[in-house]
Design a protein around this motif. Structure first.
Motif, PDB file in Angstrom:
ATOM      1  N   HIS A 231     -11.336  19.849 -16.769  1.00  0.00           N
ATOM      2  CA  HIS A 231     -10.758  20.408 -15.542  1.00  0.00           C
ATOM      3  C   HIS A 231     -10.584  19.329 -14.475  1.00  0.00           C
ATOM      4  O   HIS A 231      -9.659  19.388 -13.670  1.00  0.00           O
ATOM      5  N   SER A 232     -11.466  18.334 -14.477  1.00  0.00           N
ATOM      6  CA  SER A 232     -11.383  17.251 -13.500  1.00  0.00           C
ATOM      7  C   SER A 232     -10.250  16.281 -13.830  1.00  0.00           C
ATOM      8  O   SER A 232      -9.792  15.538 -12.960  1.00  0.00           O
ATOM      9  N   ALA A 285     -13.141  23.897 -26.436  1.00  0.00           N
ATOM     10  CA  ALA A 285     -12.965  24.348 -25.049  1.00  0.00           C
ATOM     11  C   ALA A 285     -14.049  23.764 -24.153  1.00  0.00           C
ATOM     12  O   ALA A 285     -15.192  23.568 -24.585  1.00  0.00           O
ATOM     13  N   TRP A 286     -13.683  23.487 -22.897  1.00  0.00           N
ATOM     14  CA  TRP A 286     -14.626  23.077 -21.850  1.00  0.00           C
ATOM     15  C   TRP A 286     -15.094  24.311 -21.096  1.00  0.00           C
ATOM     16  O   TRP A 286     -14.348  25.271 -20.948  1.00  0.00           O
ATOM     17  N   ASN A 287     -16.311  24.250 -20.536  1.00  0.00           N
ATOM     18  CA  ASN A 287     -16.672  25.280 -19.562  1.00  0.00           C
ATOM     19  C   ASN A 287     -16.082  24.886 -18.203  1.00  0.00           C
ATOM     20  O   ASN A 287     -15.484  23.816 -18.061  1.00  0.00           O
ATOM     21  N   GLY A 288     -16.235  25.758 -17.197  1.00  0.00           N
ATOM     22  CA  GLY A 288     -15.575  25.547 -15.913  1.00  0.00           C
ATOM     23  C   GLY A 288     -16.003  24.302 -15.171  1.00  0.00           C
ATOM     24  O   GLY A 288     -15.250  23.771 -14.349  1.00  0.00           O
ATOM     25  N   THR A 289     -17.219  23.804 -15.457  1.00  0.00           N
ATOM     26  CA  THR A 289     -17.733  22.624 -14.740  1.00  0.00           C
ATOM     27  C   THR A 289     -17.690  21.353 -15.579  1.00  0.00           C
ATOM     28  O   THR A 289     -18.224  20.319 -15.167  1.00  0.00           O
ATOM     29  N   ASP A 290     -17.096  21.426 -16.770  1.00  0.00           N
ATOM     30  CA  ASP A 290     -16.976  20.273 -17.683  1.00  0.00           C
ATOM     31  C   ASP A 290     -18.326  19.753 -18.165  1.00  0.00           C
ATOM     32  O   ASP A 290     -18.430  18.599 -18.586  1.00  0.00           O
ATOM     33  N   THR A 291     -19.363  20.614 -18.109  1.00  0.00           N
ATOM     34  CA  THR A 291     -20.692  20.162 -18.537  1.00  0.00           C
ATOM     35  C   THR A 291     -21.028  20.632 -19.956  1.00  0.00           C
ATOM     36  O   THR A 291     -21.970  20.131 -20.555  1.00  0.00           O
ATOM     37  N   GLN A 292     -20.285  21.619 -20.459  1.00  0.00           N
ATOM     38  CA  GLN A 292     -20.538  22.117 -21.805  1.00  0.00           C
ATOM     39  C   GLN A 292     -19.239  22.228 -22.595  1.00  0.00           C
ATOM     40  O   GLN A 292     -18.166  22.399 -22.029  1.00  0.00           O
ATOM     41  N   PRO A 362     -12.465  30.067 -16.748  1.00  0.00           N
ATOM     42  CA  PRO A 362     -12.391  28.868 -15.899  1.00  0.00           C
ATOM     43  C   PRO A 362     -13.455  28.779 -14.812  1.00  0.00           C
ATOM     44  O   PRO A 362     -13.784  27.686 -14.353  1.00  0.00           O
ATOM     45  N   THR A 363     -14.019  29.925 -14.366  1.00  0.00           N
ATOM     46  CA  THR A 363     -15.004  29.861 -13.282  1.00  0.00           C
ATOM     47  C   THR A 363     -16.337  30.528 -13.633  1.00  0.00           C
ATOM     48  O   THR A 363     -17.369  30.170 -13.083  1.00  0.00           O
ATOM     49  N   GLU A 364     -16.329  31.489 -14.545  1.00  0.00           N
ATOM     50  CA  GLU A 364     -17.562  32.205 -14.872  1.00  0.00           C
ATOM     51  C   GLU A 364     -18.061  31.846 -16.271  1.00  0.00           C
ATOM     52  O   GLU A 364     -17.323  31.283 -17.079  1.00  0.00           O
ATOM     53  N   ASN A 365     -19.331  32.203 -16.528  1.00  0.00           N
ATOM     54  CA  ASN A 365     -19.930  31.881 -17.818  1.00  0.00           C
ATOM     55  C   ASN A 365     -19.633  32.995 -18.824  1.00  0.00           C
ATOM     56  O   ASN A 365     -20.515  33.712 -19.269  1.00  0.00           O
TER      57      ASN A 365
END
Length: 384
Positions: A231-232, A285-292, A362-365
């Protein structure tokens, strides 16, 4: 309002019909290869969908009211005799059951000789790309009768063909940058400001092959089935047959992180080749914060990798896990020796059950995984 743990079908519509290409004696299936949502501009939703040859833009609208109290029509919709109208009424809207309608707004056809494998909306929200095995085309959303060819890797002599395009995606914020992956395990980053036809890439991301791991299957398992920008916009993830790799756009020589998805299948490559499973194309797929990162596997397993803690998790999508508030238990695959109680043997994995498609909110888990004809949606237990 707390989110419910249940989801119902919102709407169903036929996006593509089966066709027949008489010129090539080829049947074009109605199956959908890719769907991409467009940012919402008004009360309606918009999405792009594609089969092997044709991209369509759809508008999806809701209607929960209908006009009533007409002067010139009766309750059945028949036109009244003007002589019978003695008083004027003010029409009003009457609540009705929700009706969802899908209508085709544009059809982008006749631009691909080979099967379309990718569509990606540009960050300018005006253009999108469609990619097939050998070419990538750039379209304007408002123009259906022409597109611009921005990548063409078709050789003059098809016998010299050494690789095909497997996936393509625009950068999330730089509208001039896109990437495409190939069956040779490479990712090429292209800049449309440099040249109109991006036959020369700006960067190529490729990991040097370890000669000690070289085998008959090396080329097949190194083919990239999916590539996604974070996302970044700083990173890329790529999925090959056995692993997920994270690439930094500033470093093209090797991935900065590699996660083994199902390394235990390396010893099974011969039988996977015989039953054609080795050609399965898994998404990531990425999670919304690009951490997972999430991707699918066999036996309806899907894998999640935490980039900060380096922990990984194997979960299973099955009917037993569809009860509300049911917490998913981690699964483990046993490769040999004595099997523990909660482990499953690698020899008893079901290769007909596979999760090829995955998506993260994109924003929730909240995640969605597709297993054959079932869609499973799981969410953080705090949200249920």
């Amino acid at each position: 309002m707390p989110r419910r743990g249940e989801y119902n079908v919102y709407s169903t519509f036929q996006s593509h019909e089966p066709e027949f290409d008489y010129l090539k004696s080829l049947e074009i299936e109605e199956k959908i290869n890719k769907i991409r949502w467009l940012p919402r501009q008004n009360a309606a939703y918009s999405l792009l969908s594609t089969n092997d040859k044709t991209v369509k833009l759809w508008k999806i609208t809701e209607r929960d009211k209908r006009p009533d109290g007409f002067n010139l029509k009766d309750d059945e919709g028949r036109i009244k005799n003007p002589n019978d109208i003695t008083a004027l009424r003010v029409p009003f809207f009457k609540p009705t059951e929700l009706i969802v309608e899908a209508s085709p707004r544009r059809v982008y056809a006749n631009a691909h000789t080979y099967h379309i494998n990718s569509i990606s909306l540009n960050s300018d929200h005006e253009t999108f790309l469609s990619g097939d095995d050998l070419r990538i085309n750039l379209w304007h959303l408002e123009i259906t009768d022409r597109s611009f060819n921005i990548v063409d890797i078709k050789p003059a002599n098809m016998e010299e063909l050494t690789e095909v395009i497997t996936a393509a995606e625009f950068h999330p914020s730089m509208c001039n940058v896109f990437v495409y992956s190939s069956s040779k395990g490479t990712i090429r980053l292209c800049d449309m400001r440099q040249r109109a036809l991006c036959d020369q890439h700006a960067k190529m991301f490729e990991e040097p092959e370890d000669p000690s791991n070289r085998s008959f299957f090396s080329e097949i398992i190194s083919s990239i089935s999916d590539v996604k920008f974070s996302h970044s916009g700083r990173y890329l993830i790529s999925r090959d047959y056995l692993s997920v790799k994270v690439w930094d756009l500033q470093m093209d020589s090797r991935p900065i992180e590699t996660y083994q998805v199902h390394e235990y299948l390396r010893s099974k490559l011969c039988s996977l080749y015989e039953n054609d499973c080795i050609f399965d194309k898994f998404e990531c797929a990425w999670n919304g914060t690009d951490t997972q990162i999430m991707t699918g596997s066999y036996n309806n397993f899907f894998r999640m990798f935490d980039r900060n803690t380096k922990r990984d998790l194997t979960l299973e999508a099955s009917r037993e896990n569809t009860k509300p508030k049911c917490i998913l238990k981690p699964r483990r695959v046993c490769t040999g020796g004595k099997r523990k109680k909660d482990e499953i043997s690698v020899d008893s994995l079901d290769f007909n059950k596979k999760i090829l498609h995955t998506a993260w909110h994109p924003t929730e888990n909240i995640i969605a995984v597709a297993a054959t004809n079932n869609l499973y949606i799981f969410q953080d237990k705090d949200k249920v």
